[in-house]
Design a protein around this motif. Structure first.
Motif, PDB file in Angstrom:
ATOM      1  N   ILE A  34       0.926  -1.183   0.018  1.00 20.84           N
ATOM      2  CA  ILE A  34       0.101   0.020   0.216  1.00 20.84           C
ATOM      3  C   ILE A  34       0.823   1.488   0.366  1.00 20.84           C
ATOM      4  N   ILE A  35       2.121   1.215   0.942  1.00 18.95           N
ATOM      5  CA  ILE A  35       2.848   2.573   0.804  1.00 18.95           C
ATOM      6  C   ILE A  35       3.136   2.479  -0.461  1.00 18.95           C
ATOM      7  N   ALA A  36       3.658   1.188  -1.017  1.00 22.03           N
ATOM      8  CA  ALA A  36       4.467   1.942  -2.937  1.00 22.03           C
ATOM      9  C   ALA A  36       3.609   2.512  -3.731  1.00 22.03           C
ATOM     10  N   VAL A  37       2.245   1.617  -3.326  1.00 24.67           N
ATOM     11  CA  VAL A  37       1.693   1.907  -4.680  1.00 24.67           C
ATOM     12  C   VAL A  37       1.277   3.689  -4.482  1.00 24.67           C
ATOM     13  N   SER A  38       0.565   3.803  -3.315  1.00 21.76           N
ATOM     14  CA  SER A  38       0.565   5.164  -3.057  1.00 21.76           C
ATOM     15  C   SER A  38       1.469   6.228  -3.350  1.00 21.76           C
ATOM     16  N   ALA A  42       6.726   5.057   7.525  1.00 21.50           N
ATOM     17  CA  ALA A  42       6.358   5.364   6.063  1.00 21.50           C
ATOM     18  C   ALA A  42       5.204   5.856   5.346  1.00 21.50           C
ATOM     19  N   TYR A  43       4.264   4.768   5.858  1.00 19.50           N
ATOM     20  CA  TYR A  43       2.430   5.177   5.827  1.00 19.50           C
ATOM     21  C   TYR A  43       1.804   6.324   5.851  1.00 19.50           C
ATOM     22  N   TYR A  44       2.061   6.683   7.319  1.00 18.52           N
ATOM     23  CA  TYR A  44       2.218   8.128   7.978  1.00 18.52           C
ATOM     24  C   TYR A  44       2.204   9.187   6.949  1.00 18.52           C
ATOM     25  N   ASN A  45       3.498   8.614   6.206  1.00 15.15           N
ATOM     26  CA  ASN A  45       4.489  10.165   6.087  1.00 15.15           C
ATOM     27  C   ASN A  45       3.845  10.050   4.653  1.00 15.15           C
ATOM     28  N   VAL A  46       3.901   9.157   3.799  1.00  8.96           N
ATOM     29  CA  VAL A  46       3.086   9.426   2.398  1.00  8.96           C
ATOM     30  C   VAL A  46       1.897   9.362   2.069  1.00  8.96           C
ATOM     31  N   THR A  47       1.310   9.343   3.340  1.00 11.86           N
ATOM     32  CA  THR A  47      -0.384   9.047   3.399  1.00 11.86           C
ATOM     33  C   THR A  47      -0.454  11.072   3.161  1.00 11.86           C
ATOM     34  N   LYS A  48       0.432  11.551   4.609  1.00 11.40           N
ATOM     35  CA  LYS A  48       0.138  13.009   5.209  1.00 11.40           C
ATOM     36  C   LYS A  48       0.638  13.777   4.344  1.00 11.40           C
ATOM     37  N   ASN A  49       1.586  12.813   3.452  1.00  6.09           N
ATOM     38  CA  ASN A  49       2.309  14.352   2.370  1.00  6.09           C
ATOM     39  C   ASN A  49       1.378  14.640   0.571  1.00  6.09           C
ATOM     40  N   LEU A  50       0.487  13.183   0.879  1.00  2.65           N
ATOM     41  CA  LEU A  50      -0.198  13.348  -0.231  1.00  2.65           C
ATOM     42  C   LEU A  50      -1.308  14.224   0.047  1.00  2.65           C
ATOM     43  N   GLU A  51      -1.740  14.190   0.856  1.00  2.57           N
ATOM     44  CA  GLU A  51      -2.793  14.878   1.496  1.00  2.57           C
ATOM     45  C   GLU A  51      -2.006  16.789   1.740  1.00  2.57           C
TER      46      GLU A  51
END
Lengths: 162, 162
Positions: free
Chosen positions: B54-58, B99-108
């Motif tokens: 999920i992290i890689a796809v996001s 990593a999941y939180y950082n990627v998601t937050k960055n996209l947001e």
């Protein structure tokens, strides 16, 4: 009023709904009755329960969208209000598969006639007053939510396919 | 150009994306490292693999949306191009959660600045020529697809929660 951007977005959301239903239809076609009777994972919902659950939730859109009467009103009690293994008698798998195709096809026929404004109109479970405050509580939002709900269970039912 | 209908639809689709990510974040927060190392069902993907997937796809949306460089470019090889149990070394779970939180937050943070027109503009994996023919191949469609992809795996990862 012409609104190309909004028309395009409706088309995109419906294409994803159709795509998930196509995958679901292909999966239940491929699975044997025995596989559908299995649990998707140890102590988790069976395939037959999830199949009935998806039909009941889709059929309930008839009510939410002010269409005709539900095709399978009894399924709500068996597959949504009751958990799996509730000792409720499930319809035969052949009947459930046929119900799934009929409900999905019937919705598809209605959706073809929906305009973008129809999609943005309120669904039956929200009051005029609440809808005025929250215009996102419209029919398109129901389809978007139902697509995610279907995707959620499709990921689980894929585990029946050995 | 003001386009209330299209703005509303963007808002609806983003709310569902955010909602699925919120559920995903709550789940990985609740699961122990041991639970995340388990298979979601017998002989199926492990939680740690699906988390990395999920992290890689996001994270790959940075490329598709012409944002900055990916945060975790190595994850694509480990968690998308390779199957689970490929003998690739996975990062520690604490690192993956972060990593999941950082990627998601960055996209947001990026998405907050997107206009409706930005959402309807082409993504990086489609040519100008193809986009002219198929205007649905835009950034909003990527988010809609990724939401369904996330929902699919979220249904499976929920099985880790005993």
């Amino acid at each position: 009023m012409e609104n190309k951007a909004a028309d395009l977005m409706v088309k995109m959301n419906l294409a994803i709904w159709d795509g998930q239903n196509k995958k679901f239809a292909e999966l239940i076609e491929k699975l044997s009755d025995e596989q559908l009777l299995n649990e998707t994972a140890p102590n988790r919902n069976t395939g037959i329960y999830l199949l009935g659950h998806i039909i009941a939730v889709s059929d309930d859109m008839s009510r939410l969208f002010d269409l005709e009467e539900k095709m399978f009103p009894d399924y709500l009690e068996i597959f949504v209000k009751s958990p799996d293994k509730s000792n409720k008698v499930f319809p035969p798998i052949a009947e459930l598969k046929s119900a799934y195709y009929n409900v999905t096809k019937n919705l598809e026929n209605h959706f073809k006639k929906f305009s973008t404004n129809d999609w943005l109109s309120k669904h039956a479970a929200v009051s005029d007053e609440d809808f005025a405050k929250e215009p996102t509580r419209n029919k398109l939002n129901v389809i978007i939510s139902r697509t995610v709900h279907l995707a959620n269970h499709l990921g689980q039912m894929a585990y029946l396919n050995k």
